[in-house]
Design an enzyme around this catalytic site. Structure first.
Site, PDB file in Angstrom:
ATOM      1  N   ARG A  65       0.828  -1.213   0.000  1.00  0.00           N
ATOM      2  CA  ARG A  65       0.000   0.000   0.000  1.00  0.00           C
ATOM      3  C   ARG A  65       0.863   1.264   0.000  1.00  0.00           C
ATOM      4  O   ARG A  65       0.358   2.355  -0.225  1.00  0.00           O
ATOM      5  CB  ARG A  65      -0.934  -0.003   1.209  1.00  0.00           C
ATOM      6  CG  ARG A  65      -1.868  -1.205   1.214  1.00  0.00           C
ATOM      7  CD  ARG A  65      -2.928  -1.084   2.265  1.00  0.00           C
ATOM      8  NE  ARG A  65      -3.393  -2.396   2.709  1.00  0.00           N
ATOM      9  CZ  ARG A  65      -4.481  -2.600   3.438  1.00  0.00           C
ATOM     10  NH1 ARG A  65      -5.205  -1.575   3.828  1.00  0.00           N
ATOM     11  NH2 ARG A  65      -4.832  -3.809   3.801  1.00  0.00           N
ATOM     12  N   VAL A  66       2.130   1.097   0.277  1.00  0.00           N
ATOM     13  CA  VAL A  66       3.034   2.255   0.229  1.00  0.00           C
ATOM     14  C   VAL A  66       3.500   2.471  -1.200  1.00  0.00           C
ATOM     15  O   VAL A  66       3.635   3.601  -1.664  1.00  0.00           O
ATOM     16  CB  VAL A  66       4.221   2.049   1.184  1.00  0.00           C
ATOM     17  CG1 VAL A  66       5.278   3.119   0.980  1.00  0.00           C
ATOM     18  CG2 VAL A  66       3.736   2.049   2.611  1.00  0.00           C
TER      19      VAL A  66
END
Lengths: 519, 133
Positions: A376-377
Site C-alpha cells: 500500500r506504500v
C-alpha cells in the site's frame, strides 16, 4: 581440588555481602500479600492483592526459596488471574504472592545486539549475562499521528520480485502470508542478510514464536555464517515454552526495536509467526475463563495484533526520523487467506506478500503470487532506479498469467500473443532467485532493464539464468564505477541505460549463435 | 447468578458482629456453601470475613514461628499489631508452629504479612546477592 571460578573478586563479593546485610538491617514492614488459591496450566488464581494493577508483575513464593514471576492478567472482584512466567510446578496452593509495583519490563539497548534472548531478556546463547543499562516496558502505546511521517525510504529486501513489484519502505508493516513451507521465513532471512550486505545499518530483530528449536538454531547458524548476527537480536520461544512466553515474545521484541527507532536509527522486526502468537493468546484466555468468540479466540484478538503492529512506524523529523519496519508472518491453512486471523492481520498491515504452494512446487521461488500481493506504500518506498524499470513488470506478468492458461488449449497463437507469453516466461524465470543471495540495487536494475527492454527475448528459457549471471558478471567486472552509481538508487541517465541494454543484447546474441550451431 | 464472594463475606462478617450463637451461624454458612457449590471458596471467604472485621476494629492475625511463643512474646506481637492498626478495639493472635522458619516470627493477616523470620532474611539475602551477580 576443583578449579577456582574465573573472574571472582573477593573484594567485590565482600562489598556485595556488606551492602546486602545493610539492606537486610532495615526493619521489614507490613506488605500487601495475596494467597494462591488455585494453580494449574500456567495460571495462578490469587486471593487478595486488591490494589493490583493490570499487567502488574507479581512474585510468588515457590517451593524452596524460589520466587516465580507472574503478571496479573485477570482482575476480578474476588480474585486475580495471574499468568506464570516460567515453571508453574514450583508453586503450590497457599503460596504467598506479592506485588512488585512494576509492569513487565525487558532490557533494551545495543548490548542486546548479537544475542539470543528469551522474552524476559534473559540470555539463551551461553555468552554470559547481558549488562544492559536500560529497561523499558513490554506494553507501550504506539506513537501518535503527529509524531509520524509518511513512509518514503526504501527497505531493500534484495529480492527482485519484492523490490520491483511489492516494495517495502522503512516504517511499513508488510505481511508475509502463505501455507507452511512456502518460503516465508526465507524471505525474512534474506531481507536481514541484505541489510548486512548493503551496509544499511538497520538493526534486525527476529522474534521466533513457538518455533521448533531446531529451526531457530539453524537460522542462527545461517545468520552467523552470513555475518548478520552482529546486527541482529533474536528473541526465541520454542513450542515447548509456556503460552505466556510465546504471548510476550513479539511485544518484547517490539520494545527492543523501539529503543533504536526512538534514537533516530532504523530497525527491522520479523514476527515468526503471529498465527502461533494468536494460538498462545487463545490458550491463555481460555484458561483464564475469558469468553471464547469465533474459532474460540477471545474477543480482543484483533487488538492483540493491532497494538503490536502499530508500534512499527516511521517517526517524524522532530522525533529523530527513526523507523521500525515490521514483517509479520502468518501461516494459512490450504491457502485460505479469508480465515479469521489472516483477515485480521491483512486489515492491519500496509500490504501483504502472498506465497503460493503451487508456485513453490513449480520451481518458482520465491513463490510470490503477484496478483494477490500488494504494497500500500508502493512507489514511495522504491528507489528511483528500480522504479524506472519496474513500471511495466506487474502488468506484463498479469497479461502473461491470463494468456498462459489460454495457451495450453491453443497451438495457433498470433505473434503478439506468443510474444507476450514468451516475454512473461522470461520475466518469471528472471524473477527466480536462490536463497541467501539477495541482490543489490544495481543488480536488480540491470536484470529488470534487460528483461523489460526485451534483451533476453531470444535467449532459450533454460539459459536465462546463465545469461543473467553473465550480464551481472560483465557489468561488475567491466563497469564497476557505473554500477556503484546505480547502487546509490538514483535513476541512471540514458547513456548508462543504453550501455547496459547493449551489453545485455550482446550476451543474448551469444546464446542465439549457440542455438543456431546446435541446430 | 453466582453471588459475589465479597458480598457474602460482608453478610457473614455483619452476623459475627451481632450474633451470639456462632454454632448456628456456622451451620447456616456451611449449608449455604454446600447448596451453592462454594465449599472450595471457604478459605477465601474466611479471609474476607477477617479483613472486614479488621475494618471494624477486630483485628485477627496468625503468628507463625519455629518455636512456641511465650506470653511476653505474644504481648509484643499484640503491641506490633496495635502500632499498625491504631484504631483496633481488639487484637487476637493465633499461634502456629512452622519449623521451616528457623527463627523469628511471621505475622499473617488476610491481605498483609509481616515477615521477620530467619528464613525470609536468608531468602532475601540470596536474592540480593543473586541480583548483584
Amino acid at each position: 581440588m576443583t578449579q577456582p571460578a574465573i573472574d571472582v573478586s573477593i573484594k567485590e563479593l565482600s562489598d556485595d555481602i556488606r551492602s546486602a546485610i545493610a539492606e537486610l538491617k532495615v526493619r521489614p514492614e507490613i506488605e500487601s500479600t495475596g494467597v494462591v488459591t488455585r494453580i494449574g496450566d500456567g495460571v495462578a488464581w490469587i486471593y487478595g492483592l486488591t490494589s493490583c494493577g493490570y499487567n502488574e508483575m507479581l512474585t510468588i513464593e515457590g517451593t524452596g526459596d524460589e520466587h516465580i514471576t507472574a503478571f496479573a492478567f485477570n482482575l476480578g472482584e474476588d480474585e486475580i488471574g495471574a499468568v506464570i512466567l516460567g515453571d508453574d510446578t514450583a508453586i503450590k496452593a497457599g503460596a504467598t504472592a506479592r506485588l512488585t509495583g512494576k509492569v513487565l519490563e525487558v532490557p533494551v539497548g545495543p548490548e542486546l545486539v548479537g544475542r539470543v534472548v528469551n522474552p524476559l531478556g534473559q540470555p539463551l546463547d551461553g555468552k554470559g549475562a547481558i549488562k544492559a543499562s536500560e529497561t523499558d516496558r513490554v506494553e507501550k502505546v504506539a506513537p501518535g499521528v503527529l509524531d509520524r511521517k509518511g513512509v518514503h525510504e526504501p527497505l531493500m529486501t534484495g529480492i527482485t520480485a519484492i523490490d520491483a513489484m511489492v516494495p517495502i519502505g522503512r516504517g511499513q508493516r508488510e505481511l508475509l502470508i502463505g501455507d507452511r513451507q512456502t518460503g516465508k521465513t526465507a524471505i525474512a532471512v534474506d531481507t536481514m542478510i541484505n541489510q548486512h550486505r548493503q551496509n544499511t545499518g538497520v538493526i534486525n530483530i527476529y522474534v521466533a514464536v513457538g518455533q521448533k528449536l531446531s529451526k531457530v538454531a539453524r537460522l542462527i547458524e545461517r545468520l552467523k555464517r552470513e555475518g548478520v548476527m552482529d546486527q541482529t537480536i533474536v528473541v526465541a520461544t520454542s513450542a515447548s515454552d509456556p503460552a505466556s512466553m510465546q504471548y510476550l515474545a513479539p511485544y518484547a521484541g517490539a520494545t527492543m526495536g523501539e529503543y533504536f527507532r526512538d534514537r533516530g536509527q532504523h530497525a527491522l522486526i520479523i514476527y515468526d509467526d503471529l498465527s502461533k502468537h494468536a494460538a498462545a493468546y487463545r490458550q491463555m484466555s481460555l484458561l483464564l475463563r475469558r469468553p471464547p468468540g469465533r474459532e474460540a479466540f477471545p474477543g480482543d484478538v484483533f487488538y492483540l495484533h493491532s497494538r503490536l503492529l502499530e508500534r512499527a512506524v516511521k517517526l517524524s523529523d522532530e522525533k529523530g526520523a527513526g523507523s521500525l519496519t515490521a514483517l509479520p508472518i502468518i501461516e494459512t491453512q490450504a491457502g485460505d487467506i479469508s480465515a479469521y486471523i489472516p483477515t485480521n492481520v491483512i486489515s492491519i498491515t500496509d500490504g501483504q506478500i502472498f506465497m503460493e504452494t503451487n508456485l513453490f512446487y513449480q520451481g518458482i521461488r520465491p513463490a510470490i503470487s503477484v496478483g494477490l500481493s500488494v504494497s500500500r506504500v508502493g512507489g514511495n518506498a522504491q528507489t528511483k532506479a528500480v522504479k524506472s524499470v519496474a513500471k511495466s513488470l506487474r502488468i506484463n506478468l498479469a497479461q502473461f498469467r491470463e494468456l498462459a492458461a489460454f495457451s495450453q488449449f491453443s497451438t495457433d497463437l498470433d505473434p503478439e500473443t506468443r510474444h507476450r507469453i514468451e516475454r512473461g516466461q522470461r520475466l518469471t524465470e528472471l524473477l527466480k532467485q536462490p536463497q541467501y543471495t539477495p541482490y543489490s540495487v544495481w543488480q536488480m536494475y540491470a536484470i529488470l532493464l534487460a528483461a523489460t527492454e526485451g534483451c533476453f527475448d531470444t535467449v532459450p528459457l533454460d539459459k536465462i539464468k546463465t545469461a543473467e549471471a553473465n550480464l551481472l558478471r560483465e557489468l561488475k567486472h567491466d563497469h564497476p564505477k557505473d554500477m556503484e552509481k546505480v547502487n546509490t538508487g538514483d535513476e541512471p541517465d540514458d547513456k548508462l541505460r543504453e550501455k547496459i541494454v547493449k551489453i545485455a543484447h550482446k550476451i543474448a546474441e551469444s546464446y542465439r549463435s549457440e542455438d543456431k550451431e546446435t541446430k | 447468578m453466582k453471588q459475589s464472594r465479597h458480598l457474602l463475606a460482608q453478610a457473614v462478617a455483619d452476623k459475627t458482629l451481632h450474633i451470639k450463637d456462632m454454632k448456628q451461624l456456622s451451620r447456616e454458612v456451611a449449608a449455604y456453601l454446600l447448596h451453592e457449590g462454594l465449599v472450595d471458596e471457604l478459605d477465601s471467604l474466611l479471609r474476607d470475613v477477617i479483613a472486614i472485621r479488621a475494618e471494624h476494629g477486630l483485628v485477627e492475625a496468625e503468628a507463625v514461628s519455629a518455636h512456641q511463643l511465650s506470653d511476653a512474646d505474644l504481648n509484643d506481637v499484640r503491641a506490633i499489631l496495635k502500632e499498625y492498626y491504631p484504631h483496633a478495639k481488639q487484637v487476637t493472635v493465633h499461634q502456629r508452629l512452622d519449623a521451616n522458619l528457623v527463627g523469628g516470627i511471621k505475622l499473617v493477616m488476610p491481605h498483609q504479612q509481616l515477615d521477620e523470620s530467619v528464613r525470609a532474611s536468608i531468602s532475601k539475602f540470596k536474592s540480593l546477592t543473586a541480583e548483584r551477580a
